[in-house]
Design a protein around this motif. Structure first.
Motif, mmCIF file in Angstrom:
data_model
loop_
_atom_site.group_PDB
_atom_site.id
_atom_site.type_symbol
_atom_site.label_atom_id
_atom_site.label_comp_id
_atom_site.label_asym_id
_atom_site.label_seq_id
_atom_site.Cartn_x
_atom_site.Cartn_y
_atom_site.Cartn_z
ATOM 1 N N ALA A 98 0.849 -1.197 0.000
ATOM 2 C CA ALA A 98 0.000 0.000 0.000
ATOM 3 C C ALA A 98 0.876 1.234 0.000
ATOM 4 O O ALA A 98 2.030 1.205 0.436
ATOM 5 C CB ALA A 98 -0.930 0.013 1.210
ATOM 6 N N GLY A 99 0.293 2.339 -0.472
ATOM 7 C CA GLY A 99 1.009 3.601 -0.450
ATOM 8 C C GLY A 99 0.804 4.281 0.883
ATOM 9 O O GLY A 99 0.301 3.684 1.831
ATOM 10 N N PRO A 100 1.173 5.557 0.988
ATOM 11 C CA PRO A 100 0.982 6.298 2.238
ATOM 12 C C PRO A 100 -0.508 6.407 2.569
ATOM 13 O O PRO A 100 -1.367 6.254 1.703
ATOM 14 C CB PRO A 100 1.573 7.678 1.917
ATOM 15 C CG PRO A 100 2.412 7.483 0.701
ATOM 16 C CD PRO A 100 1.793 6.364 -0.061
ATOM 17 N N GLU A 101 -0.779 6.684 3.822
ATOM 18 C CA GLU A 101 -2.178 6.858 4.217
ATOM 19 C C GLU A 101 -2.783 8.025 3.448
ATOM 20 O O GLU A 101 -2.143 9.062 3.256
ATOM 21 C CB GLU A 101 -2.262 7.107 5.723
ATOM 22 C CG GLU A 101 -3.693 7.205 6.228
ATOM 23 C CD GLU A 101 -3.779 7.538 7.702
ATOM 24 O OE1 GLU A 101 -4.856 7.952 8.149
ATOM 25 O OE2 GLU A 101 -2.750 7.384 8.392
ATOM 26 N N LEU A 102 -4.033 7.861 3.016
ATOM 27 C CA LEU A 102 -4.692 8.868 2.184
ATOM 28 C C LEU A 102 -4.799 10.206 2.908
ATOM 29 O O LEU A 102 -4.602 11.267 2.303
ATOM 30 C CB LEU A 102 -6.074 8.374 1.766
ATOM 31 C CG LEU A 102 -6.872 9.287 0.843
ATOM 32 C CD1 LEU A 102 -6.099 9.577 -0.432
ATOM 33 C CD2 LEU A 102 -8.227 8.672 0.516
ATOM 34 N N ALA A 103 -5.115 10.186 4.203
ATOM 35 C CA ALA A 103 -5.237 11.436 4.961
ATOM 36 C C ALA A 103 -3.911 12.202 4.961
ATOM 37 O O ALA A 103 -3.874 13.425 4.809
ATOM 38 C CB ALA A 103 -5.688 11.148 6.391
ATOM 39 N N VAL A 104 -2.802 11.465 5.120
ATOM 40 C CA VAL A 104 -1.483 12.095 5.112
ATOM 41 C C VAL A 104 -1.201 12.712 3.748
ATOM 42 O O VAL A 104 -0.726 13.841 3.633
ATOM 43 C CB VAL A 104 -0.402 11.062 5.469
ATOM 44 C CG1 VAL A 104 1.003 11.672 5.308
ATOM 45 C CG2 VAL A 104 -0.593 10.556 6.891
ATOM 46 N N ARG A 105 -1.500 11.940 2.684
ATOM 47 C CA ARG A 105 -1.244 12.433 1.332
ATOM 48 C C ARG A 105 -2.039 13.710 1.046
ATOM 49 O O ARG A 105 -1.524 14.669 0.466
ATOM 50 C CB ARG A 105 -1.618 11.331 0.331
ATOM 51 C CG ARG A 105 -1.508 11.719 -1.145
ATOM 52 C CD ARG A 105 -0.070 11.808 -1.594
ATOM 53 N NE ARG A 105 0.655 10.570 -1.497
ATOM 54 C CZ ARG A 105 0.667 9.609 -2.426
ATOM 55 N NH1 ARG A 105 -0.047 9.759 -3.527
ATOM 56 N NH2 ARG A 105 1.391 8.530 -2.267
ATOM 57 N N LEU A 106 -3.322 13.744 1.455
ATOM 58 C CA LEU A 106 -4.170 14.912 1.184
ATOM 59 C C LEU A 106 -3.745 16.128 1.996
ATOM 60 O O LEU A 106 -3.812 17.267 1.509
ATOM 61 C CB LEU A 106 -5.640 14.572 1.467
ATOM 62 C CG LEU A 106 -6.273 13.575 0.494
ATOM 63 C CD1 LEU A 106 -7.688 13.214 0.937
ATOM 64 C CD2 LEU A 106 -6.312 14.140 -0.919
ATOM 65 N N LEU A 107 -3.309 15.912 3.227
ATOM 66 C CA LEU A 107 -2.805 17.037 4.020
ATOM 67 C C LEU A 107 -1.572 17.646 3.360
ATOM 68 O O LEU A 107 -1.425 18.872 3.305
ATOM 69 C CB LEU A 107 -2.475 16.577 5.446
ATOM 70 C CG LEU A 107 -3.664 16.244 6.359
ATOM 71 C CD1 LEU A 107 -3.172 15.709 7.699
ATOM 72 C CD2 LEU A 107 -4.556 17.458 6.574
ATOM 73 N N PRO A 131 -14.640 16.484 1.508
ATOM 74 C CA PRO A 131 -13.317 16.904 1.017
ATOM 75 C C PRO A 131 -12.427 17.369 2.164
ATOM 76 O O PRO A 131 -12.896 18.006 3.120
ATOM 77 C CB PRO A 131 -13.657 18.057 0.065
ATOM 78 C CG PRO A 131 -14.952 18.601 0.584
ATOM 79 C CD PRO A 131 -15.712 17.418 1.103
ATOM 80 N N VAL A 132 -11.159 17.058 2.068
ATOM 81 C CA VAL A 132 -10.190 17.507 3.067
ATOM 82 C C VAL A 132 -9.650 18.865 2.623
ATOM 83 O O VAL A 132 -8.797 18.955 1.750
ATOM 84 C CB VAL A 132 -9.040 16.489 3.218
ATOM 85 C CG1 VAL A 132 -7.999 17.003 4.215
ATOM 86 C CG2 VAL A 132 -9.581 15.143 3.682
ATOM 87 N N THR A 133 -10.181 19.932 3.206
ATOM 88 C CA THR A 133 -9.750 21.292 2.882
ATOM 89 C C THR A 133 -9.412 22.028 4.177
ATOM 90 O O THR A 133 -9.902 21.681 5.256
ATOM 91 C CB THR A 133 -10.847 22.065 2.140
ATOM 92 O OG1 THR A 133 -11.992 22.222 3.016
ATOM 93 C CG2 THR A 133 -11.290 21.335 0.880
ATOM 94 N N ALA A 163 -21.676 16.153 7.627
ATOM 95 C CA ALA A 163 -22.166 15.396 6.478
ATOM 96 C C ALA A 163 -23.689 15.337 6.451
ATOM 97 O O ALA A 163 -24.295 15.257 5.381
ATOM 98 C CB ALA A 163 -21.597 13.979 6.511
ATOM 99 N N ALA A 164 -24.320 15.403 7.638
ATOM 100 C CA ALA A 164 -25.777 15.364 7.725
ATOM 101 C C ALA A 164 -26.413 16.730 7.497
ATOM 102 O O ALA A 164 -27.632 16.854 7.491
ATOM 103 C CB ALA A 164 -26.213 14.822 9.088
#
Length: 445
Positions: A98-107, A131-133, A163-164
């Motif tokens: 697997a690659g890096p964690e998605l949360a880390v990549r997006l940050l 979305p991670v903004t 989200a709700a």
């Protein structure tokens, strides 16, 4: 050594990619069970498949290793096409590719500082498909900061509320996080408490307020064996009492000081709570306070100031039903009603010609009957879900009278379904399930 061309794989049994749990363009690791000539038998997620090889080099490479990596290039009901990926280094079974964690990549991509708070919040946001903004993370983190000490569960609650379409503030987080009783249960407990107080030796003014509130609360208990018109009036009374918030009443009074408080409203319960505290009945006053807090939470969950596209909008109200036998035994059946709004961002109205109603009644603890009515024009699709066949038979026997009653109102009953099962409980906000962090996947093209 490189291998050109994809590796078509035909399942031994008619197992689809969905059965195996793989997706197109996913990287998978397969165990090499055997290689004979141009045919290899692989094991993917415990499912054996037959692979037709395209060259002797592929057969030699697969024969020399216990596992191999592939990319799913095509996926149909009968065929899975894999592209063989050469391992640069020998891999052992159980290695995670697997690659890096998605949360880390997006940050990193959004130039957001890699702090513990940001990472925890990013993970929670991703679980809700948001979305991670920087703007979203700062909004949620500011609310959590004012909320006080917080952890992973609080971050996930904040993301779920966002989200709700619910407002996320320190106050709303406190309200949403409290463990509230169902409205029917709380109402039953409150009526029992006030009934006991009415038998005590209390001042006349206190007894007058107690009996006044008991009368109001009993009017919102639906009589299960009553007439249809009576049930409609009782349901209307429940909505008027429990559907209007105390804040709304106080706002009206602040805007119009000459306006009187409604005689049948939550304001009468607040007045009784204050009176009971003055006369030392603190435990009973606490029960009223908890009931009011439960009602406030339910009303808050029905507020959707920011409609979420495609999610639909529901209004929910809890109430109680009581049969003649239950009245004699001083018992109640908690019930809940959900009504769908039109799926339009600018609509907060309920269209009787196009809506959906779901009614759940708890016959016994752990045993719930659900009636789902979908209205389209003058036609109604009905679905009944009961916990055991006995209640299904009773529902079946009631269908002719239901159809007749609907015909009187100008509706026709269509597509009736009755089944055995446990209904899904109504929920406020959808919390993400599972603790696994999303990972990025590096795909070789």
């Amino acid at each position: 050594m490189s291998f050109s061309g994809p590796l078509p794989v035909s399942p031994i049994t008619p197992t689809s990619g969905q059965d195996i749990g793989i997706r197109a363009f996913q990287r998978v690791t397969a165990q090499i069970l055997s290689v004979t000539g141009s045919t290899a038998i692989l094991s993917i997620e415990g499912h054996p498949v037959v692979a037709q090889l395209t060259s002797t080099d592929q057969a030699a490479a697969l024969l020399s290793q216990p596992t191999a990596q592939f990319i799913v290039t095509q996926l149909t009901d009968q065929t899975i096409t894999l592209k063989f990926i050469k391992n640069e280094q020998a891999q052992t079974p159980g290695t995670i590719f697997a690659g890096p964690e998605l949360a880390v990549r997006l940050l990193e991509q959004n130039n957001i500082p890699m702090t513990t708070s940001n990472l925890m919040m990013a993970r929670s946001v991703l679980k809700q498909h948001l979305p991670v903004t920087s703007r979203l993370l700062n909004e949620l983190l500011d609310a959590l900061s004012e909320y006080g000490s917080w952890g992973e569960a609080d971050a996930e609650l904040a993301a779920a509320m966002k989200a709700a379409g619910l407002p996320v503030t320190a106050q709303s987080l406190k309200l949403a996080s409290r463990q509230a009783a169902q409205t029917g249960e709380g109402l039953s407990n409150l009526i029992a408490t006030l009934s006991r107080l009415a038998q005590q030796d209390l001042p006349a003014e206190v007894l007058k307020q107690i009996n006044q509130n008991l009368q109001i609360l009993n009017t919102v208990v639906l009589k299960g064996d009553g007439e249809t018109s009576q049930l409609a009036e009782q349901l209307k009374a429940s909505v008027e009492l429990l559907g209007r918030s105390l804040e709304n009443i106080l706002l009206e009074q602040s805007q119009n000081p000459n306006a009187l408080s409604p005689e049948k409203s939550l304001a009468t319960l607040v007045k009784l709570q204050q009176t009971l505290e003055q006369f030392g009945q603190k435990e009973s006053a606490k029960i009223i306070n908890e009931f009011l807090a439960d009602i406030l939470q339910n009303q808050f969950m029905n507020v959707k100031p920011d409609p979420v596209p495609g999610s639909g909008t529901w209004s929910e109200i809890g109430f109680m039903m009581q049969s003649a036998q239950q009245k004699a035994d001083e018992k109640f059946s908690p019930a809940r009603l959900r009504i769908a709004h039109e799926s339009k961002a600018d609509s907060d109205k309920i269209n009787p010609a196009y809506t959906r109603l779901i009614i759940q009644v708890d016959l016994e603890p752990g045993k719930t009957v659900e009636v789902d009515l979908s209205l389209v024009g003058k036609q109604i699709r009905t679905s009944v879900l009961a916990p055991d066949p006995l209640w299904c038979n009773k529902a079946q026997s009631e269908l002719p009278s239901l159809e007749e009653a609907l015909q009187v109102l100008g509706f026709s009953l269509k597509d009736i379904q009755i089944g055995v099962g446990d209904p899904q409980p109504f929920g406020g906000v959808a919390m993400a399930m599972g603790n696994a962090n999303l990972m990025t996947v590096n795909i070789e093209v």
